[in-house]
Motif scaffolding. Structure first.
Motif, short mmCIF file in Angstrom:
data_model
loop_
_atom_site.label_atom_id
_atom_site.label_comp_id
_atom_site.label_asym_id
_atom_site.label_seq_id
_atom_site.Cartn_x
_atom_site.Cartn_y
_atom_site.Cartn_z
N PHE A 126 -2.87 5.97 2.01
CA PHE A 126 -2.11 4.68 2.55
C PHE A 126 -1.57 5.38 3.87
CE2 PHE A 126 -1.91 4.24 -2.06
CZ PHE A 126 -1.87 3.06 -2.10
N VAL A 127 -1.97 4.71 5.07
CA VAL A 127 -1.62 5.37 6.16
C VAL A 127 -0.86 4.20 7.08
CG1 VAL A 127 -2.61 6.16 8.67
CG2 VAL A 127 -3.68 6.76 6.45
N GLU A 128 0.31 4.57 7.31
CA GLU A 128 1.16 3.69 8.22
C GLU A 128 1.12 2.19 7.64
OE1 GLU A 128 -0.06 3.67 12.28
OE2 GLU A 128 -0.01 5.83 12.43
N CYS A 129 1.52 2.27 6.33
CA CYS A 129 1.59 0.89 5.52
C CYS A 129 3.19 0.70 5.16
CB CYS A 129 0.68 1.10 4.45
SG CYS A 129 -1.16 1.20 4.66
N SER A 130 3.41 -0.52 4.85
CA SER A 130 4.55 -1.07 4.61
C SER A 130 4.31 -1.38 2.98
CB SER A 130 5.09 -2.16 5.10
OG SER A 130 6.35 -2.78 4.54
N LEU A 131 5.09 -0.66 2.19
CA LEU A 131 4.93 -0.66 0.66
C LEU A 131 6.38 -1.16 -0.04
CD1 LEU A 131 2.36 2.39 0.65
CD2 LEU A 131 1.95 0.19 -0.64
#
Length: 203
Positions: A126-131
């Motif tokens: 998960f790269v530069e994701c909003s979770l």
């Protein structure tokens, strides 16, 4: 009695990079693909799948770039080595996908409220994701990487996180007693007061 040898997590698959020119599609499917439910080596650009159903579809070695899939049905959908780049994936129920060969990559995606409950997805990046408020209950995220991700109120419960990398993730909150965290990596400020006690690796 001989103990079974623990299985090693499979190596991460490389993201699909090559797509035949005729399989690079923008915004809509051409008439010749209307009604198709199996797509291999397709690059979807700027599609709006929001509030639609992809139930039962099979995607293999595909890339979704700048696509909106918020509210999309994924019941029994096959995602076999699929890359999502710059996509809106708000609230997607990934646990509804077919188990066989499930493999995904996420770069710069909005995954708030998405659910990966029970999903087996070791080494996922998960790269530069909003979770925000994503659900990882009972998921297998062995060796997963959360690079520069926002994890505010994300749920980790009975989650396999051995070897996972949270060093650049923000707002990580989880209970070490309720998750598997051997060799998981955290920044020193991520979980104050817990790292030394539980023998986690820092740095």
């Amino acid at each position: 009695m001989r103990r079974p040898t623990p299985r090693k997590a499979p190596k991460a698959q490389s993201k699909p990079e090559y797509f035949p020119p005729e399989r690079v599609l923008t915004r809509t499917l051409p008439p010749g693909l209307a009604g198709e439910r199996e797509f291999e080596q397709y690059h979807f650009l700027n599609f709006d799948f929001s509030q639609t159903s992809l139930a039962g579809y099979l995607f293999s070695e595909c890339r979704f770039e700048n696509c909106n899939l918020a509210g999309t049905s994924l019941a029994n959908t096959s995602l076999q080595n699929i890359a999502f780049d710059g996509c809106k994936l708000l609230g997607l129920p990934f646990e509804a996908c077919r188990d066989m060969l499930f493999s995904v990559h996420f770069d710069r995606c909005q995954l708030d409220y998405a659910s990966f409950s029970g999903r087996v997805m070791p080494n996922t990046r998960f790269v530069e994701c909003s979770l925000r408020e994503a659900n990882f209950t009972q998921a297998d995220l062995t060796g997963a990487v959360f690079q520069n991700c926002q994890l505010d109120r994300a749920v980790f419960l009975h989650t396999h996180l051995n070897g996972a990398d949270f060093r650049t993730a923000e707002n990580v909150v989880l209970e070490p007693e309720l998750n598997e965290l051997k060799n998981a990596r955290f920044a020193l400020l991520s979980l104050p007061g817990l790292l030394i006690k539980h023998g986690l690796l820092v740095g």
